[in-house]
Design an enzyme around this catalytic site. Structure first.
Site, PDB file in Angstrom:
ATOM      1  N   GLY A   1      -3.005   8.211  -4.120  1.00 55.48           N
ATOM      2  CA  GLY A   1      -2.408   9.428  -4.675  1.00 55.48           C
ATOM      3  C   GLY A   1      -1.154   9.845  -3.923  1.00 55.48           C
ATOM      4  O   GLY A   1      -0.815   9.301  -2.884  1.00 55.48           O
ATOM      5  N   ASP A   2      -0.453  10.789  -4.479  1.00 52.31           N
ATOM      6  CA  ASP A   2       0.698  11.449  -3.838  1.00 52.31           C
ATOM      7  C   ASP A   2       0.884  12.732  -4.651  1.00 52.31           C
ATOM      8  O   ASP A   2      -0.083  13.196  -5.302  1.00 52.31           O
ATOM      9  CB  ASP A   2       1.947  10.546  -3.873  1.00 52.31           C
ATOM     10  CG  ASP A   2       3.098  11.083  -3.017  1.00 52.31           C
ATOM     11  OD1 ASP A   2       3.050  10.912  -1.794  1.00 52.31           O
ATOM     12  OD2 ASP A   2       4.039  11.702  -3.564  1.00 52.31           O
TER      13      ASP A   2
ATOM     14  N   SER B   1      -6.813   5.536   3.937  1.00 52.64           N
ATOM     15  CA  SER B   1      -6.876   4.681   2.747  1.00 52.64           C
ATOM     16  C   SER B   1      -7.200   3.243   3.164  1.00 52.64           C
ATOM     17  O   SER B   1      -7.970   2.545   2.502  1.00 52.64           O
ATOM     18  CB  SER B   1      -5.540   4.698   1.998  1.00 52.64           C
ATOM     19  OG  SER B   1      -5.483   5.800   1.130  1.00 52.64           O
TER      20      SER B   1
ATOM     21  N   THR C   1      -4.654  13.326   5.455  1.00 54.26           N
ATOM     22  CA  THR C   1      -3.228  13.505   5.780  1.00 54.26           C
ATOM     23  C   THR C   1      -3.024  14.824   6.531  1.00 54.26           C
ATOM     24  O   THR C   1      -2.325  14.863   7.554  1.00 54.26           O
ATOM     25  CB  THR C   1      -2.357  13.450   4.508  1.00 54.26           C
ATOM     26  OG1 THR C   1      -2.718  12.283   3.768  1.00 54.26           O
ATOM     27  CG2 THR C   1      -0.890  13.393   4.854  1.00 54.26           C
TER      28      THR C   1
ATOM     29  N   ASN D   1      -2.664  18.935  -1.469  1.00 58.44           N
ATOM     30  CA  ASN D   1      -3.621  18.227  -0.620  1.00 58.44           C
ATOM     31  C   ASN D   1      -3.247  18.285   0.867  1.00 58.44           C
ATOM     32  O   ASN D   1      -4.080  18.636   1.709  1.00 58.44           O
ATOM     33  CB  ASN D   1      -3.701  16.763  -1.101  1.00 58.44           C
ATOM     34  CG  ASN D   1      -4.564  15.921  -0.203  1.00 58.44           C
ATOM     35  OD1 ASN D   1      -4.057  15.236   0.674  1.00 58.44           O
ATOM     36  ND2 ASN D   1      -5.868  15.996  -0.376  1.00 58.44           N
TER      37      ASN D   1
ATOM     38  N   LYS E   1       0.853  -1.184   0.000  1.00 59.74           N
ATOM     39  CA  LYS E   1       0.000   0.000   0.000  1.00 59.74           C
ATOM     40  C   LYS E   1       0.881   1.224   0.000  1.00 59.74           C
ATOM     41  O   LYS E   1       1.813   1.324   0.811  1.00 59.74           O
ATOM     42  CB  LYS E   1      -0.875  -0.018   1.272  1.00 59.74           C
ATOM     43  CG  LYS E   1      -1.835   1.135   1.383  1.00 59.74           C
ATOM     44  CD  LYS E   1      -3.169   0.793   0.797  1.00 59.74           C
ATOM     45  CE  LYS E   1      -4.002   2.009   0.481  1.00 59.74           C
ATOM     46  NZ  LYS E   1      -3.737   2.633  -0.828  1.00 59.74           N
TER      47      LYS E   1
ATOM     48  N   LYS F   1       5.611   3.336   8.313  1.00 58.24           N
ATOM     49  CA  LYS F   1       4.430   4.191   8.497  1.00 58.24           C
ATOM     50  C   LYS F   1       3.167   3.330   8.535  1.00 58.24           C
ATOM     51  O   LYS F   1       2.321   3.474   9.414  1.00 58.24           O
ATOM     52  CB  LYS F   1       4.355   5.170   7.316  1.00 58.24           C
ATOM     53  CG  LYS F   1       3.207   6.137   7.396  1.00 58.24           C
ATOM     54  CD  LYS F   1       3.098   6.981   6.143  1.00 58.24           C
ATOM     55  CE  LYS F   1       4.418   7.608   5.785  1.00 58.24           C
ATOM     56  NZ  LYS F   1       4.310   8.652   4.780  1.00 58.24           N
TER      57      LYS F   1
ATOM     58  N   GLN G   1       7.363   3.824   3.759  1.00 57.95           N
ATOM     59  CA  GLN G   1       5.960   3.409   3.834  1.00 57.95           C
ATOM     60  C   GLN G   1       5.788   2.134   4.680  1.00 57.95           C
ATOM     61  O   GLN G   1       4.768   1.951   5.327  1.00 57.95           O
ATOM     62  CB  GLN G   1       5.437   3.174   2.407  1.00 57.95           C
ATOM     63  CG  GLN G   1       3.939   3.213   2.261  1.00 57.95           C
ATOM     64  CD  GLN G   1       3.363   4.621   2.223  1.00 57.95           C
ATOM     65  OE1 GLN G   1       3.897   5.491   1.555  1.00 57.95           O
ATOM     66  NE2 GLN G   1       2.280   4.838   2.950  1.00 57.95           N
TER      67      GLN G   1
ATOM     68  N   LYS H   1       5.125   1.782  -3.169  1.00 59.83           N
ATOM     69  CA  LYS H   1       5.046   3.156  -3.688  1.00 59.83           C
ATOM     70  C   LYS H   1       5.249   3.090  -5.196  1.00 59.83           C
ATOM     71  O   LYS H   1       5.785   2.110  -5.715  1.00 59.83           O
ATOM     72  CB  LYS H   1       6.138   4.028  -3.061  1.00 59.83           C
ATOM     73  CG  LYS H   1       5.885   5.519  -3.161  1.00 59.83           C
ATOM     74  CD  LYS H   1       4.928   6.044  -2.114  1.00 59.83           C
ATOM     75  CE  LYS H   1       4.512   7.463  -2.383  1.00 59.83           C
ATOM     76  NZ  LYS H   1       3.751   8.050  -1.276  1.00 59.83           N
TER      77      LYS H   1
HETATM   78  P1  NDP Z   1       0.195  17.796  -4.113  1.00 57.44           P
HETATM   79  O1  NDP Z   1       0.611  17.450  -5.469  1.00 57.44           O
HETATM   80  O2  NDP Z   1      -1.252  17.928  -3.806  1.00 57.44           O
HETATM   81  O3  NDP Z   1       0.911  19.141  -3.642  1.00 57.44           O
HETATM   82  C1  NDP Z   1       2.296  19.255  -3.611  1.00 57.44           C
HETATM   83  C2  NDP Z   1       2.642  20.666  -3.203  1.00 57.44           C
HETATM   84  O4  NDP Z   1       4.042  20.736  -2.956  1.00 57.44           O
HETATM   85  C3  NDP Z   1       2.343  21.685  -4.289  1.00 57.44           C
HETATM   86  O5  NDP Z   1       2.075  22.921  -3.703  1.00 57.44           O
HETATM   87  C4  NDP Z   1       3.660  21.709  -5.052  1.00 57.44           C
HETATM   88  O6  NDP Z   1       3.884  22.922  -5.771  1.00 57.44           O
HETATM   89  C5  NDP Z   1       4.660  21.587  -3.939  1.00 57.44           C
HETATM   90  N1  NDP Z   1       5.878  20.931  -4.452  1.00 57.44           N
HETATM   91  C6  NDP Z   1       5.976  19.689  -5.005  1.00 57.44           C
HETATM   92  N2  NDP Z   1       7.234  19.448  -5.391  1.00 57.44           N
HETATM   93  C7  NDP Z   1       7.932  20.549  -5.084  1.00 57.44           C
HETATM   94  C8  NDP Z   1       9.286  20.911  -5.225  1.00 57.44           C
HETATM   95  N3  NDP Z   1      10.182  20.069  -5.785  1.00 57.44           N
HETATM   96  N4  NDP Z   1       9.672  22.132  -4.766  1.00 57.44           N
HETATM   97  C9  NDP Z   1       8.772  22.961  -4.201  1.00 57.44           C
HETATM   98  N5  NDP Z   1       7.464  22.686  -4.043  1.00 57.44           N
HETATM   99  C10 NDP Z   1       7.056  21.495  -4.467  1.00 57.44           C
HETATM  100  O7  NDP Z   1       0.886  16.684  -3.167  1.00 57.44           O
HETATM  101  P2  NDP Z   1       0.483  16.245  -1.700  1.00 57.44           P
HETATM  102  O8  NDP Z   1       0.011  17.407  -0.919  1.00 57.44           O
HETATM  103  O9  NDP Z   1      -0.353  15.039  -1.816  1.00 57.44           O
HETATM  104  O10 NDP Z   1       1.892  15.743  -1.143  1.00 57.44           O
HETATM  105  C11 NDP Z   1       2.808  16.625  -0.480  1.00 57.44           C
HETATM  106  C12 NDP Z   1       3.788  15.814   0.354  1.00 57.44           C
HETATM  107  O11 NDP Z   1       3.064  15.029   1.314  1.00 57.44           O
HETATM  108  C13 NDP Z   1       4.631  14.804  -0.416  1.00 57.44           C
HETATM  109  O12 NDP Z   1       5.894  14.682   0.195  1.00 57.44           O
HETATM  110  C14 NDP Z   1       3.866  13.501  -0.241  1.00 57.44           C
HETATM  111  O13 NDP Z   1       4.698  12.366  -0.404  1.00 57.44           O
HETATM  112  C15 NDP Z   1       3.416  13.661   1.207  1.00 57.44           C
HETATM  113  N6  NDP Z   1       2.277  12.831   1.586  1.00 57.44           N
HETATM  114  C16 NDP Z   1       1.083  12.903   0.934  1.00 57.44           C
HETATM  115  C17 NDP Z   1       0.012  12.130   1.335  1.00 57.44           C
HETATM  116  C18 NDP Z   1      -1.337  12.273   0.725  1.00 57.44           C
HETATM  117  O14 NDP Z   1      -2.278  11.633   1.248  1.00 57.44           O
HETATM  118  N7  NDP Z   1      -1.536  13.063  -0.312  1.00 57.44           N
HETATM  119  C19 NDP Z   1       0.166  11.139   2.410  1.00 57.44           C
HETATM  120  C20 NDP Z   1       1.441  11.197   3.087  1.00 57.44           C
HETATM  121  C21 NDP Z   1       2.445  11.988   2.659  1.00 57.44           C
HETATM  122  P3  NDP Z   1       3.718  22.955  -7.376  1.00 57.44           P
HETATM  123  O15 NDP Z   1       2.248  22.904  -7.605  1.00 57.44           O
HETATM  124  O16 NDP Z   1       4.358  24.202  -7.780  1.00 57.44           O
HETATM  125  O17 NDP Z   1       4.428  21.729  -7.881  1.00 57.44           O
END
Ligand code: NDP
Length: 444
Positions: free
Chosen positions: A164-165, A376, A208, A239, A89, A113, A110, A125
């Site tokens: 998603g991620d 999830s 999250t 997200n 997962k 976690k 993961q 992943k």
């Molecule tokens: P989203 O795609 O919804 O949002 C990502 C955000 O981070 C955007 O604002 C994006 O900006 C910014 N971002 C991404 N890459 C970069 C970068 N290289 N430099 C600067 N800003 C960046 O992703 P999530 O919110 O889902 O995920 C964010 C983090 O949380 C990740 O590390 C993910 O692995 C982790 N996570 C997510 C979970 C989930 O349920 N969604 C669960 C657990 C962990 P821009 O739009 O400009 O790219």
């Protein structure tokens, strides 16, 4: 040379140049040292040597045709890292930076976690170097269909359940699910993060971000602090960041800055969440556009400069390695008393050590952002029952899970001589459950 060091050396030798993966393994391995003194049976069974090696890494070609009839080729990945306690997962990430090292670091984390959630899910992943930004909906759909054509050979409700991620939200999950259903002629819970109309769970979108704040609230309260009145800086505006903002605000905190990869917005009166949601969720635009909705909000270029802002609580919720030792020192100098990792591995090992040595309350990702995957798993449970719970029922379960994770990590830290250290506690508590399952199942 210590046993752990020997295993680490072998990982370095077998995975040359995979900096993110090596960083994630190093961060876990050295915190586990006290476990092996008390459990020599883990050493005899080669648990550590096996846990650092993915059960399977699948890499595949993803060809698709863009809107100008040009053939595009991306690379797809799925790592099925450890299936000792349940079906693999873990999310799918679509971002140009994606490579084997990044997918393996995420898959490795993961494992622990998922174990911490207390639910029956193994670690996996996946993703692609495809960039959904600037693509039309039809291009995203064509890509998702090509990606799933190959991925469908390896996943299934009882085998491996992606979610998603970064870059994979409701739109992408919908296209991936639709294509899996068509290919397999099977309506099953093969993905989570689905729309509510077709098997998704209420509160998964929020999980999250909410879970991060439930965990951090517990950590703050146990140390005589709270979100109430706290100035909070959140990186990212996706997200995790958006729903972290929502819960912080509910608890009386004020989010004064958020970012995307272009730069950050700052507002001393508090960032208007409705404006961020409109720009990022509905219109898929850049965060600087928020300044045209709220007059007092200012935009600054350069996303890492967000950490120059004085704050009480820092929540990195964008991506890996956002906070290095230089930024960590600045945060401490500016009086920041708590850091919660919403993103995966947003802080370097040196930054984490600096926070802990300077008594900053630190919530590591494996524990603090586990609410997404936990919910999830609740979505999988609802799919198996062909039933759905209300938002409140899921939210209560999520909150209980986050409080339990906090308690498990605290107890493990204390038991193994590192009271208050959530990094050590989360790693050990997550590891022991998987180690016991591997021990029971023999050498597989
Ligand atoms: P989203 O795609 O919804 O949002 C990502 C955000 O981070 C955007 O604002 C994006 O900006 C910014 N971002 C991404 N890459 C970069 C970068 N290289 N430099 C600067 N800003 C960046 O992703 P999530 O919110 O889902 O995920 C964010 C983090 O949380 C990740 O590390 C993910 O692995 C982790 N996570 C997510 C979970 C989930 O349920 N969604 C669960 C657990 C962990 P821009 O739009 O400009 O790219």
């Amino acid at each position: 040379m210590s046993y752990v060091q020997k295993v680490m050396d072998s990982v370095i030798q077998k995975n040359p140049g995979e900096t993110e993966f090596l960083q994630a393994v190093k961060e876990v391995l050295f915190t586990l040292e006290p476990v092996f003194d008390q459990h020599p049976e883990y050493v005899r069974a080669g648990i550590l040597e096996r846990i650092v090696e993915p059960e399977r890494l699948i890499i595949f070609r993803v060809p698709w045709i863009d809107d100008s009839d040009t053939v595009q080729v991306n690379r797809g990945f799925r790592v099925q890292f450890n299936g000792a306690i349940g079906p693999y997962k873990g999310g799918l990430r679509f971002h140009p930076s994606v490579n084997a090292s990044i997918i393996k670091f995420l898959g490795f984390e993961q494992i622990f976690k998922n174990s911490l959630t207390g639910l029956p899910i193994g670690g996996g992943k996946g993703g692609s170097d495809f960039d959904p930004k600037g693509k039309s909906d039809i291009e995203v759909m064509r890509f998702c269909q090509s990606f799933m054509t190959e991925l469908s050979k390896y996943v299934g409700a009882d085998i491996d359940v992606p979610a998603g991620d970064i870059g994979v939200g409701a739109r992408e999950i919908g296209y991936l699910f639709g294509w899996y259903k068509k290919l397999k002629n099977s309506y099953e819970g093969v993905l989570t993060g689905k729309g509510i109309e077709y098997g998704g769970s209420l509160a998964r979108t929020e999980a999250t971000g909410y879970g991060l704040i439930y965990f951090m609230d517990e950590l703050l309260k146990s140390n005589g602090k709270s979100f109430n009145g706290a100035k909070v800086v959140i990186s990212g505006s996706g997200n995790v960041a958006i729903y972290a903002h929502q819960k912080v605000t509910e608890l009386g905190g004020k989010v004064i800055a958020m970012s995307d990869s272009d730069g950050f917005i700052y507002d001393a009166d508090g960032i208007d969440l409705a404006a961020v949601k409109k720009i990022k969720e509905t219109e898929r635009k850049r965060i600087k556009e928020c300044t045209s909705i709220v007059g007092s909000t200012k935009f600054y270029e350069g996303c890492t400069n967000i950490w120059d802002i004085k704050c009480d609580v820092a929540l990195p919720c964008a991506t890996q390695n956002e906070i290095d030792i230089v930024i960590a020192k600045k945060l401490v100098e500016n009086g920041c008393f708590a850091v919660g990792e919403g993103a995966n591995m947003p802080c370097s090992i040196e930054a984490i050590d600096y926070f802990i040595n300077n008594k900053v309350l630190f919530g590591p990702a494996k524990a603090a952002n586990a609410g997404g995957v936990a919910t999830s798993a609740l979505e999988m449970a609802q799919n198996s029952m062909r039933y759905s719970w209300s938002f409140e029922e899921v939210d209560i379960r999520l909150k209980n899970i986050m409080v339990n994770i906090y308690n498990k990590a605290s107890e493990a830290a204390k038991k193994y001589g590192h009271e208050g250290n959530m990094v050590v506690g989360a790693n050990i508590a997550g590891f022991i459950k998987v180690a016991e399952a591997m021990l029971a199942q023999g050498v597989v």
